[in-house]
Motif scaffolding. Structure first.
Motif, short mmCIF file in Angstrom:
data_model
loop_
_atom_site.label_atom_id
_atom_site.label_comp_id
_atom_site.label_asym_id
_atom_site.label_seq_id
_atom_site.Cartn_x
_atom_site.Cartn_y
_atom_site.Cartn_z
N LYS A 175 0.82 -1.19 0.00
CA LYS A 175 0.00 0.00 0.00
C LYS A 175 0.87 1.26 0.00
N LYS A 176 1.95 1.21 0.79
CA LYS A 176 2.85 2.36 0.89
C LYS A 176 3.48 2.66 -0.46
N GLU A 177 3.91 1.61 -1.16
CA GLU A 177 4.53 1.82 -2.46
C GLU A 177 3.56 2.50 -3.41
N LYS A 178 2.31 2.08 -3.30
CA LYS A 178 1.29 2.65 -4.18
C LYS A 178 1.10 4.14 -3.85
N LEU A 179 1.19 4.45 -2.55
CA LEU A 179 0.97 5.83 -2.13
C LEU A 179 2.11 6.76 -2.57
N ARG A 180 3.32 6.19 -2.67
CA ARG A 180 4.48 7.05 -2.92
C ARG A 180 4.57 7.41 -4.40
N VAL A 181 3.71 8.31 -4.84
CA VAL A 181 3.68 8.67 -6.25
C VAL A 181 4.54 9.90 -6.49
N ILE A 182 5.05 10.00 -7.69
CA ILE A 182 5.83 11.18 -8.07
C ILE A 182 4.92 12.07 -8.91
N PRO A 183 4.67 13.30 -8.44
CA PRO A 183 3.75 14.17 -9.18
C PRO A 183 4.32 14.53 -10.54
N PRO A 184 3.44 14.80 -11.51
CA PRO A 184 3.92 15.12 -12.86
C PRO A 184 4.75 16.41 -12.88
N ALA A 185 5.74 16.43 -13.77
CA ALA A 185 6.60 17.62 -13.87
C ALA A 185 5.86 18.77 -14.56
N GLU A 186 5.00 18.42 -15.48
CA GLU A 186 4.29 19.46 -16.22
C GLU A 186 3.06 19.91 -15.46
N ARG A 187 2.76 21.19 -15.57
CA ARG A 187 1.56 21.71 -14.92
C ARG A 187 0.33 21.32 -15.74
N ALA A 188 -0.75 21.08 -15.03
CA ALA A 188 -2.01 20.82 -15.73
C ALA A 188 -2.54 22.17 -16.25
N ASN A 189 -3.36 22.09 -17.25
CA ASN A 189 -3.93 23.33 -17.78
C ASN A 189 -5.45 23.25 -17.71
N PRO A 190 -6.01 23.26 -16.50
CA PRO A 190 -7.45 23.01 -16.37
C PRO A 190 -8.29 24.18 -16.89
N ASP A 191 -9.41 23.85 -17.46
CA ASP A 191 -10.33 24.86 -17.97
C ASP A 191 -11.30 25.23 -16.85
N LEU A 192 -11.06 26.39 -16.27
CA LEU A 192 -11.86 26.77 -15.11
C LEU A 192 -13.32 27.05 -15.47
N GLU A 193 -13.57 27.32 -16.74
CA GLU A 193 -14.93 27.62 -17.17
C GLU A 193 -15.76 26.34 -17.30
N SER A 194 -15.12 25.19 -17.28
CA SER A 194 -15.83 23.94 -17.53
C SER A 194 -16.75 23.54 -16.38
N GLY A 195 -16.58 24.18 -15.25
CA GLY A 195 -17.40 23.82 -14.10
C GLY A 195 -16.90 22.58 -13.37
N LYS A 196 -15.81 22.02 -13.86
CA LYS A 196 -15.27 20.80 -13.27
C LYS A 196 -14.29 21.10 -12.14
N TYR A 197 -13.74 22.30 -12.19
CA TYR A 197 -12.69 22.65 -11.24
C TYR A 197 -13.13 23.82 -10.36
N LEU A 198 -12.45 23.94 -9.24
CA LEU A 198 -12.72 25.05 -8.33
C LEU A 198 -11.39 25.70 -7.99
N LEU A 199 -11.37 27.03 -8.09
CA LEU A 199 -10.15 27.74 -7.70
C LEU A 199 -10.33 28.23 -6.28
N MET A 200 -9.41 27.93 -5.44
CA MET A 200 -9.54 28.39 -4.05
C MET A 200 -8.18 28.76 -3.48
N TRP A 201 -8.21 29.71 -2.55
CA TRP A 201 -6.98 30.18 -1.93
C TRP A 201 -6.85 29.58 -0.54
N GLN A 202 -5.68 29.09 -0.27
CA GLN A 202 -5.37 28.66 1.10
C GLN A 202 -4.34 29.67 1.62
#
Lengths: 387, 177
Positions: free
Chosen positions: A2-29
């Motif tokens: 399970k641990k091996e599965k959890l230890r993922v390496i995030p992608p180097a490239e940034r995603a380019n999500p379409d915020l207008e699609s209604g699928k994503y939410l932009l939020m500030w932390q």
């Protein structure tokens, strides 16, 4: 498995999500958020409860230190430098003082070498104690921070006794340290170290064997060893990945070559491993402080005579002085043009790398509830990014 | 380390090797060979760690001096690489592909000095100076005190004076300016 599965390496490239699609939410932390370290913010784009993209935003604490320093006398900069990393100001004081001494050709007395080392190790312990409270708190563990901040306060009591200041000490100054140790100080140090060590035993038991902490921290924010050079990662974040780099050993500054300690390394730099490594470094701090108290010369000069600070001109030249702070390589680049003010002072804080480039990549794919825990596990302080 | 100085001089025209300490040296390069030289230092000479990058405004010479500090952990040695670029046309090659955190330093230099790094990610975005409309603030010809006096109103009852000047007047009245 399970641990091996959890230890993922995030992608180097940034995603380019379409915020207008209604699928994503932009939020500030942040910047006003309990799950953020200091005055910075994360601009998160989330899909469901997973982070798709993260941007670090800094600037809420910019006070223009490096610009201000170019207008002030060498000595006048001391009240500024200690404010660049608030929870551990002594590393700023040491790096700036050591850079000035190198450029001006000043040798400091042996007692000052030991007292500087003591000051740096005490603030390392205090800073780690604050961090471990934050790390536990980020995973919903409110008790630890009450214990560890109490312990930190005991260490700050020691600083008050030594320098008169609790947060900003300005104890390390060019030429040595500002004052000798008060009577009975070393005895108090040893008493407090016993208290802190007992408390660390409790923290270890409650936090590191806690199933919730283990489940949430293991695999979170995994840093592969080959990122260390590529991203300029230093300190416990790198050592937890098995890269044995500690400037206290590598540069051998101050009294560290005369102290008996080993560089602590881990195997896989995830949030749990980093926390465990920092806990071991806290024990190591206590051990080093005991060694310093044992070996520090009890008499002798603690400060070299300096030129008149109002007319102090430092010969033209440049240097870079680094030290191992709690988070990694902390350094001051100082350039002088031979005048009574610095030509350029540049501060290298480890958060510059860890909180921006590394954090932005590690956040990709993380559950939104774990962003705070991930951020704290990188141990970052925004003031040193903005200066 | 002199062998390294010779190799850098032969390959990239590096000059002015100066040993500041046993574990720290400085060297000067031409800006157009900077990226190649940094890549060589990283890949062939073991200087794999980029400690930081910054700039100095040498306004008297009309140049910005770039400062790249590299460290070889194997050799236990740090190297500060300098390169001058024209203050009127401050453009230099980006090294964001060599080190993954370098774009942050470049973004900072763009904002603070106005030095451009074409191709560097988010180099035109604000870094720490949100909403800043003045000139790049770390340039020597930007007078922060004059800017503050012109931009912000005086608050009554808050007289300030430079402590260094005050102390000089108190201690050395005959020498004070």
């Amino acid at each position: 498995m399970k641990k091996e599965k959890l230890r993922v390496i995030p992608p180097a490239e940034r995603a380019n999500p379409d915020l207008e699609s209604g699928k994503y939410l932009l939020m500030w932390q942040g910047p006003q958020h309990p799950g953020i370290t200091g005055n910075m913010s994360l601009k998160l784009i989330v899909e469901g409860d997973s982070v798709v993209d993260c941007e670090t935003h800094v600037g809420y604490l910019h006070r223009g230190f490096e610009k201000l320093m170019e207008r002030r006398l060498w000595m006048q900069n001391f009240p500024l430098v200690c404010r660049i990393a608030v929870p551990e100001p002594d590393f700023n004081e040491y790096c700036y003082a050591a850079a000035l001494e190198e450029l001006a050709g000043i040798q400091i007395p042996d007692k000052a070498v030991w007292l500087r080392t003591l000051s740096l190790e005490m603030i390392r312990l205090a800073s780690f104690l604050m961090w471990i409270g934050g790390q536990a708190g980020a995973f919903g563990h409110g008790t630890i921070i009450q214990w560890s901040v109490t312990m930190r306060d005991y260490v700050l009591d020691l600083f008050e006794e030594l320098s008169g200041g609790r947060i900003y000490h300005m104890y390390i100054i060019p030429g040595g340290v500002r004052g000798d140790v008060p009577a009975g100080f070393f005895k108090h140090v040893l008493e407090i170290m016993d208290t802190v060590q007992k408390n660390l035993d409790d923290i270890e038991l409650v936090m590191f064997h806690n199933v919730v902490f283990k489940m949430r921290a293991e695999g979170l924010g995994y840093i592969p060893a080959d990122w260390v050079d590529h991203y300029g990662i230093t300190g416990p974040n790198a050592r937890a990945a098995g890269v044995a780099r500690d400037l206290r050993k590598d540069l051998g500054y101050l009294a560290y070559p005369r102290l008996d300690f080993k560089t602590i390394v881990g195997q896989k730099s995830d949030a749990y491993e980093r926390a465990r490594l920092r806990l071991l470094e806290m024990y190591q701090c206590i051990d080093l402080i005991r060694q310093i108290v044992d070996q520090c010369p009890k008499d002798g000069p603690f400060r070299e005579k300096l030129p008149n600070p109002l007319y102090w001109k430092i010969p033209a030249g440049e240097t870079y002085v680094a030290a191992e702070c709690t988070r990694g390589e902390y350094g001051f680049y100082v350039a002088s043009d031979g005048s009574d003010k610095p030509r350029r002072v540049a501060v290298r804080g480890p958060s510059y790398t860890h909180a921006v480039a590394v954090m932005e990549r590690l956040a990709r794919g993380v559950n939104i509830a774990d962003v705070a825990g991930l951020m704290v596990s990188l141990h970052t302080y925004p003031p040193e990014i903005e200066r | 380390m002199n062998e390294l100085a010779t190799r850098l001089a032969a390959r990239y025209g590096a000059r002015g090797w100066h040993d500041q300490r046993a574990d720290l040296a400085t060297i000067v390069l031409d800006a157009d060979r900077l990226r190649d030289a940094l890549a060589y230092l990283r890949d062939q000479e073991g200087y794999r760690h980029l400690s930081f990058a910054t700039a100095i405004d040498n306004i008297e010479r009309g140049v910005f001096t770039l400062v790249y500090t590299l460290r070889s952990h194997d050799k236990g040695h740090s190297l500060i690489v300098h390169a001058d670029i024209d203050r009127q046309k401050p453009v230099v090659d980006s090294i964001h592909l060599l080190w993954a955190q370098a774009w942050t330093y470049q973004r900072e230099m763009k904002e603070w000095y106005g030095i451009d790094f074409p191709g560097s990610p988010r180099v035109d975005e604000e870094f720490v100076l949100e909403g800043w409309e003045g000139p790049p603030m770390m340039r020597r010809d930007f007078d922060s005190l004059a800017y503050s006096d012109a931009t912000y109103a005086e608050r009554p009852g808050r007289a300030t004076s430079d402590p260094a000047r005050h102390m000089k007047e108190q201690l050395y009245p005959e020498a004070a300016e």
